[in-house]
Scaffold this motif. Structure first.
Motif, PDB file in Angstrom:
ATOM      1  N   GLN A  58     118.325  20.043  17.878  1.00  0.00           N
ATOM      2  CA  GLN A  58     118.025  21.071  19.018  1.00  0.00           C
ATOM      3  C   GLN A  58     117.263  20.689  20.092  1.00  0.00           C
ATOM      4  O   GLN A  58     117.396  21.105  21.286  1.00  0.00           O
ATOM      5  N   ARG A  59     116.252  19.743  19.989  1.00  0.00           N
ATOM      6  CA  ARG A  59     115.710  19.338  21.366  1.00  0.00           C
ATOM      7  C   ARG A  59     116.332  18.170  21.873  1.00  0.00           C
ATOM      8  O   ARG A  59     115.767  18.141  23.158  1.00  0.00           O
ATOM      9  N   THR A  60     117.414  17.583  21.584  1.00  0.00           N
ATOM     10  CA  THR A  60     118.295  16.574  22.325  1.00  0.00           C
ATOM     11  C   THR A  60     119.654  17.334  22.674  1.00  0.00           C
ATOM     12  O   THR A  60     120.557  16.655  23.284  1.00  0.00           O
ATOM     13  N   ARG A  68     116.091   7.640  14.199  1.00  0.00           N
ATOM     14  CA  ARG A  68     114.672   7.788  13.682  1.00  0.00           C
ATOM     15  C   ARG A  68     113.862   7.736  15.369  1.00  0.00           C
ATOM     16  O   ARG A  68     112.856   8.515  15.272  1.00  0.00           O
ATOM     17  N   GLU A  69     114.400   6.935  16.203  1.00  0.00           N
ATOM     18  CA  GLU A  69     113.764   7.051  17.536  1.00  0.00           C
ATOM     19  C   GLU A  69     113.696   8.493  18.040  1.00  0.00           C
ATOM     20  O   GLU A  69     112.729   8.755  18.670  1.00  0.00           O
ATOM     21  N   LEU A  70     114.951   9.180  18.154  1.00  0.00           N
ATOM     22  CA  LEU A  70     115.197  10.385  18.482  1.00  0.00           C
ATOM     23  C   LEU A  70     114.106  11.245  17.822  1.00  0.00           C
ATOM     24  O   LEU A  70     113.739  12.261  18.195  1.00  0.00           O
ATOM     25  N   ILE A  71     114.206  11.228  16.498  1.00  0.00           N
ATOM     26  CA  ILE A  71     113.634  12.359  15.658  1.00  0.00           C
ATOM     27  C   ILE A  71     112.130  12.207  16.033  1.00  0.00           C
ATOM     28  O   ILE A  71     111.077  13.168  16.103  1.00  0.00           O
ATOM     29  N   LEU A  72     111.601  10.830  15.926  1.00  0.00           N
ATOM     30  CA  LEU A  72     110.143  10.636  16.330  1.00  0.00           C
ATOM     31  C   LEU A  72     109.609  10.926  17.738  1.00  0.00           C
ATOM     32  O   LEU A  72     108.646  11.701  17.948  1.00  0.00           O
ATOM     33  N   THR A 117     118.491  17.630   7.119  1.00  0.00           N
ATOM     34  CA  THR A 117     117.141  18.193   6.931  1.00  0.00           C
ATOM     35  C   THR A 117     116.228  18.600   8.212  1.00  0.00           C
ATOM     36  O   THR A 117     116.866  18.418   9.116  1.00  0.00           O
ATOM     37  N   LEU A 118     115.077  19.221   8.062  1.00  0.00           N
ATOM     38  CA  LEU A 118     114.467  19.903   8.807  1.00  0.00           C
ATOM     39  C   LEU A 118     114.209  18.790  10.077  1.00  0.00           C
ATOM     40  O   LEU A 118     114.414  19.218  11.314  1.00  0.00           O
ATOM     41  N   PRO A 119     113.599  17.672   9.993  1.00  0.00           N
ATOM     42  CA  PRO A 119     113.543  16.880  11.205  1.00  0.00           C
ATOM     43  C   PRO A 119     114.637  16.537  11.895  1.00  0.00           C
ATOM     44  O   PRO A 119     114.714  16.453  13.166  1.00  0.00           O
ATOM     45  N   LEU A 120     115.761  16.214  11.136  1.00  0.00           N
ATOM     46  CA  LEU A 120     117.129  16.170  11.913  1.00  0.00           C
ATOM     47  C   LEU A 120     117.500  17.220  12.683  1.00  0.00           C
ATOM     48  O   LEU A 120     117.903  17.202  13.889  1.00  0.00           O
ATOM     49  N   LEU A 121     117.261  18.523  12.118  1.00  0.00           N
ATOM     50  CA  LEU A 121     117.891  19.715  12.820  1.00  0.00           C
ATOM     51  C   LEU A 121     116.901  20.011  14.127  1.00  0.00           C
ATOM     52  O   LEU A 121     117.478  20.271  15.027  1.00  0.00           O
TER      53      LEU A 121
END
Length: 324
Positions: free
Chosen positions: A245-247, A273-277, A237-241
């Motif tokens: 990209q950002r990591t 969740r920690e990475l996504i947030l 999903t978009l938050p994960l994608l």
């Protein structure tokens, strides 16, 4: 969405009565299984859209056709939920144990088929070939969206355009068809029909984006399903994608293990969740949802000013604010 619920109280009572009546069968497991999901409630957003679209263009008095279309929309939605939960292996739906875990996958699939059939019976009774075409097309588009999502599951290279294509098909199409069919059934002008379809499409995308954000930014009680279900199913999903990209270059091995390979431990959701947030991916997803909510509200400008139009505008804000 209190204003819309209040305005549609009588219409939705009639829709609920139709739903209860039409899910009955001499085969006991059919009404039992259907009632398990239908009686769990949910927001009934899609049938609400159908009757609200009819009312927002000025329909007055008896709108039996719109109510039947609304019940059809809810049956289509419920059928897709039954099927999706089997495909996804979901354990909860609307705060209850998923039906397939109680009655089995085979019964859930077949009851879903029964509800699709009931939906089309109701559509035919409206004598609106155009409305029938709208909802029939939506049913096929939803299936295409689900298959596309299945074929791109666990794909960390999924681009955002394809992701949006998936959620337009699997979620937003039914929102759009619900609003469009309600407008058509009530005799709206072509400009109004287009406006309400555009509203429904943008609302549906905003709603799904907010749902995707909620999976990482909320809890099980709020969701009505298990928090982290998208992650545990390996859905890109978009938050994960965005977080991937950002990591990039830092967490590639982690993402590859938990999503591509599906090798997840109970602790992995906490880290994801920690990475996504931490990367702001949830906030970025909600920003995108807010943009679609704004486009939804703008589409309503061609409708006459009314409490119904205002309530539909508020609904667009609610779709995003519930995840904020």
């Amino acid at each position: 969405m209190d204003a819309l619920v209040r305005l549609a109280k009588d219409d939705m009572a009639a829709v609920d009565a139709l739903i209860i009546a039409r899910m009955q069968s001499d085969v006991p497991v059919i009404p039992m299984l259907a009632e398990h999901l239908v009686s769990a409630g949910g927001k009934r957003l899609r049938p609400l859209l159908t009757v609200a679209a009819a009312r927002a263009i000025g329909a007055t008095g008896a709108i039996e056709g719109a109510r039947k279309l609304a019940a059809s929309v809810e049956f289509i939605h419920t059928a897709t939920l039954l099927h999706d939960d089997i495909v996804d292996g979901s354990e909860m739906r609307r705060g209850k144990v998923a039906a397939h875990l109680i009655w089995g996958a085979a019964s859930s699939v077949l009851v879903g088929d029964f509800l699709f059939a009931r939906a089309f019976e109701l559509m035919v009774e409206t004598d609106s070939l155009r409305a029938l075409g709208i909802l029939a097309t939506a049913s096929s588009v939803i299936a295409e969206g689900e298959v596309l999502q299945l074929t791109r599951a666990h794909d960390l290279n999924l681009d955002q355009d394809t992701y949006l294509q998936i959620i337009r098909a699997k979620t937003a199409e039914l929102f759009a068809a619900a609003a469009e069919s309600g407008a058509v059934g009530a005799g709206a002008t072509e400009e109004q029909v287009k406006a309400l379809r555009d509203y429904g499409m943008a609302l549906g995308i905003a709603f799904q984006l907010a749902d995707d954000a909620l999976d990482y930014g909320s809890d099980t009680a709020t969701l009505g399903k298990n928090a982290g279900d998208d992650f545990n199913e390996g859905k890109a999903t978009l938050p994960l994608l965005l977080a991937v990209q950002r990591t990039k270059g830092k967490e590639d091995l982690f993402w590859d293990r938990v999503i591509t390979k599906g090798e997840r431990t109970p602790e992995d959701f906490t880290r994801a969740r920690e990475l996504i947030l931490g990367t702001g991916a949830v906030e970025a997803t909600l920003d995108a949802a807010g943009d679609y909510a704004d486009w939804a509200k703008a589409a309503l400008s061609v409708l006459p000013a009314s409490d119904w139009r205002s309530a539909l505008q508020d609904l667009a804000d609610f779709a995003v604010s519930r995840a904020a």
